[in-house]
Design a protein around this motif. Structure first.
Motif, short mmCIF file in Angstrom:
data_model
loop_
_atom_site.label_atom_id
_atom_site.label_comp_id
_atom_site.label_asym_id
_atom_site.label_seq_id
_atom_site.Cartn_x
_atom_site.Cartn_y
_atom_site.Cartn_z
N ASP A 27 -24.38 -14.74 -15.45
CA ASP A 27 -23.50 -15.91 -15.39
C ASP A 27 -22.91 -15.99 -13.98
O ASP A 27 -21.95 -15.30 -13.66
N ILE A 28 -23.50 -16.82 -13.16
CA ILE A 28 -23.00 -17.02 -11.80
C ILE A 28 -23.08 -18.50 -11.47
O ILE A 28 -24.07 -19.18 -11.80
N GLN A 29 -22.04 -19.00 -10.83
CA GLN A 29 -21.97 -20.41 -10.46
C GLN A 29 -21.70 -20.52 -8.96
O GLN A 29 -21.18 -19.61 -8.33
N GLY A 30 -22.03 -21.69 -8.41
CA GLY A 30 -21.79 -21.92 -7.00
C GLY A 30 -23.03 -22.49 -6.33
O GLY A 30 -23.98 -22.89 -6.99
N PRO A 31 -23.06 -22.45 -5.02
CA PRO A 31 -21.97 -22.06 -4.12
C PRO A 31 -20.86 -23.11 -4.08
O PRO A 31 -21.13 -24.30 -4.07
N PHE A 32 -19.63 -22.61 -4.05
CA PHE A 32 -18.46 -23.47 -4.04
C PHE A 32 -17.77 -23.41 -2.68
O PHE A 32 -17.78 -22.38 -2.01
N PRO A 33 -17.12 -24.50 -2.27
CA PRO A 33 -16.31 -24.43 -1.05
C PRO A 33 -15.25 -23.35 -1.18
O PRO A 33 -14.52 -23.30 -2.18
N ALA A 34 -15.16 -22.48 -0.19
CA ALA A 34 -14.25 -21.35 -0.28
C ALA A 34 -12.79 -21.79 -0.33
O ALA A 34 -11.95 -21.08 -0.90
N ILE B 24 -25.38 -5.69 -8.75
CA ILE B 24 -24.51 -4.52 -8.74
C ILE B 24 -23.11 -4.89 -9.21
O ILE B 24 -22.48 -4.16 -9.98
N THR B 25 -22.61 -6.04 -8.76
CA THR B 25 -21.28 -6.48 -9.17
C THR B 25 -21.22 -6.76 -10.66
O THR B 25 -20.28 -6.35 -11.35
N HIS B 26 -22.23 -7.44 -11.17
CA HIS B 26 -22.30 -7.77 -12.59
C HIS B 26 -22.30 -6.49 -13.43
O HIS B 26 -21.55 -6.37 -14.41
N ALA B 27 -23.12 -5.53 -13.06
CA ALA B 27 -23.21 -4.27 -13.81
C ALA B 27 -21.89 -3.51 -13.75
O ALA B 27 -21.46 -2.90 -14.74
N SER B 28 -21.24 -3.53 -12.59
CA SER B 28 -19.98 -2.81 -12.44
C SER B 28 -18.86 -3.44 -13.26
O SER B 28 -18.02 -2.73 -13.83
N LEU B 29 -18.83 -4.75 -13.31
CA LEU B 29 -17.79 -5.40 -14.12
C LEU B 29 -17.88 -4.96 -15.58
O LEU B 29 -16.86 -4.72 -16.23
N ARG C 267 -8.89 -19.09 -10.17
CA ARG C 267 -9.14 -17.66 -10.44
C ARG C 267 -9.31 -17.37 -11.93
O ARG C 267 -9.85 -16.32 -12.29
N THR C 268 -8.86 -18.26 -12.78
CA THR C 268 -9.04 -18.04 -14.22
C THR C 268 -10.49 -18.26 -14.64
O THR C 268 -10.86 -17.90 -15.77
N GLY C 269 -11.29 -18.82 -13.79
CA GLY C 269 -12.66 -19.19 -14.17
C GLY C 269 -13.72 -18.17 -13.83
O GLY C 269 -14.91 -18.41 -14.10
N TYR C 270 -13.33 -17.03 -13.26
CA TYR C 270 -14.35 -16.03 -12.91
C TYR C 270 -13.72 -14.64 -12.89
O TYR C 270 -12.50 -14.48 -12.84
N ASP C 271 -14.59 -13.63 -12.92
CA ASP C 271 -14.15 -12.23 -12.88
C ASP C 271 -14.33 -11.61 -11.51
O ASP C 271 -13.68 -10.60 -11.21
N ALA C 272 -15.21 -12.16 -10.69
CA ALA C 272 -15.37 -11.68 -9.32
C ALA C 272 -16.00 -12.79 -8.49
O ALA C 272 -16.83 -13.56 -8.98
N ASP D 2 -17.43 -0.61 -15.30
CA ASP D 2 -16.21 -0.06 -14.70
C ASP D 2 -14.94 -0.80 -15.11
O ASP D 2 -13.86 -0.21 -15.10
N PHE D 3 -15.07 -2.08 -15.43
CA PHE D 3 -13.89 -2.89 -15.73
C PHE D 3 -13.86 -3.38 -17.18
O PHE D 3 -12.96 -4.13 -17.55
N ALA D 4 -14.86 -2.98 -17.97
CA ALA D 4 -14.92 -3.33 -19.39
C ALA D 4 -14.86 -4.84 -19.62
O ALA D 4 -14.24 -5.31 -20.57
N VAL D 5 -15.52 -5.59 -18.72
CA VAL D 5 -15.62 -7.04 -18.90
C VAL D 5 -16.87 -7.31 -19.73
O VAL D 5 -17.99 -7.05 -19.28
N ALA D 6 -16.70 -7.81 -20.93
CA ALA D 6 -17.81 -7.94 -21.86
C ALA D 6 -18.88 -8.91 -21.37
O ALA D 6 -20.08 -8.66 -21.49
N GLN D 7 -18.44 -10.03 -20.83
CA GLN D 7 -19.37 -11.06 -20.35
C GLN D 7 -18.95 -11.48 -18.94
O GLN D 7 -18.25 -12.47 -18.77
N PRO D 8 -19.39 -10.73 -17.94
CA PRO D 8 -18.94 -10.99 -16.56
C PRO D 8 -19.31 -12.39 -16.08
O PRO D 8 -20.42 -12.88 -16.32
N ARG D 9 -18.35 -13.00 -15.39
CA ARG D 9 -18.56 -14.33 -14.80
C ARG D 9 -18.39 -14.20 -13.28
O ARG D 9 -17.34 -13.75 -12.80
N LEU D 10 -19.41 -14.61 -12.56
CA LEU D 10 -19.39 -14.54 -11.11
C LEU D 10 -19.38 -15.94 -10.51
O LEU D 10 -19.90 -16.90 -11.10
#
Length: 324
Positions: A232-239, A180-185, A248-253, A188-196
């Motif tokens: 395109d999703i990476q992780g899990p990363f330490p919060a 849902i997040t990927h589709a919304s980016l 924050r430059t490395g992902y869209d959500a 709704d946010f015009a992100v051509a290639q969403p990165r999660l």
């Protein structure tokens, strides 16, 4: 805009938002609520019967789709007598959006305890909105996204006690959240290639299972499945390393596992300007990222930053959807 709880800061913030935006016709909004209450906020008010009139009057007066209260609202004194009106204001806003008469719904804050006192059956605003958007037997799955400046977070669990969070995480649930997040980016946010990215649940993202198994048993399998779907999703990363400026430059959500994991960095970044967005609905819905503020209602000191950001975000999202 649904007025929310009339005894809270919603009326004051709405008046301040109109004063700030009255010269910006592209951001014209009407209020669904009590016209007399809005006039008491010290701004000119124009009662309308058709929200298509909003743009005609917005520069001179705040347009109000008048649905009056039965009992006067007293600032700072929540009253369950208003519950049915609060609910009806929200319902009317959704209906206007579904009918294509409005591009978006901005919801001012409500107090769930006020609504519960009269038998309200939903955990909160978001779940009620999803039910109102039902299509036959299908109820959309709402996702809470919060934004501030360049940070977007979505929550895998929301108002869940911390001790119950692990039991409420599942592979399927995280997959659905990411989809849902990927589709919304994109929509709704015009992100051509969403990165999660996905935050780990445990300290150090579990440190290979030595500080918890959830990353191995739940989070990593979900990520693997999503990557197999070309998301395109990476992780899990330490919060604790996920929210600094460079990260924050490395992902869209960022997908966060529990409420404070996402909300603490967001409110640290921009305490006053956060926006709550509901993804996964057929309508655009935004809300300020704060509550009813009963303790300061009527004092004239509430800040409208978050509501203004919610209005602008609703405008941007609705225009992005219209351009598809």
């Amino acid at each position: 805009m649904s007025l929310g709880d009339p005894c809270g800061i919603g009326p004051e913030l709405t008046a301040k938002a109109w004063t700030s935006l009255r010269d910006q016709t592209g951001l014209a909004f009407c209020v669904i609520g009590d016209a007399r209450l809005m006039a008491a906020q010290g701004v000119p008010v124009r009662s309308i019967n058709d929200i298509a009139e909003t743009g005609l009057h917005f520069a001179e007066a705040l347009p109000v789709f008048d649905m009056p209260l039965d009992v006067p609202a007293v600032a700072g004194q929540p009253d369950s007598a208003h519950a049915s009106h609060i609910v009806e204001w929200i319902k009317t806003g959704v209906e206007l959006c579904l009918a294509g008469q409005a591009r978006a719904l901005i919801t001012c804050p409500i107090a769930k305890s006020v609504l519960y006192a009269t038998g309200f059956q939903f955990p909160g605003h978001t779940e009620y909105l999803a039910a109102l958007c039902r299509d036959g037997d299908i109820v959309p799955t709402p996702v809470m996204m919060l934004t501030a400046k360049d940070l977007r977070v979505v929550l895998a669990t929301i108002h869940t006690p911390l001790k119950a969070v692990p039991a409420n995480l599942s592979i399927d649930g995280l997959i659905q959240l990411a989809r849902i997040t990927h589709a919304s980016l994109a929509r709704d946010f015009a992100v051509a290639q969403p990165r999660l990215v996905m935050a780990g649940l445990n300290p150090h993202a579990g440190e290979d299972g030595t500080i918890g198994q959830e990353e191995i048993d739940i989070l990593r399998p979900a990520i693997n499945q999503l990557q197999n779907e070309s998301i395109d999703i990476q992780g899990p990363f330490p919060a604790d390393t996920l929210f600094h400026d460079e990260a924050r430059t490395g992902y869209d959500a960022a997908l966060c596992m529990y409420h404070d994991q996402g909300l603490i960095p967001l409110k640290t970044l921009d305490f006053w300007g956060g926006v709550n967005i509901t993804l996964g609905l057929p309508i655009v819905r935004t809300s300020p990222d704060h509550g009813t503020g009963f303790n300061i209602a009527g004092k004239g000191i509430a800040r409208a930053d978050s509501l203004l950001a919610a209005i602008r975000t609703a405008n941007d999202i609705s225009r992005n959807r219209a351009s598809l």
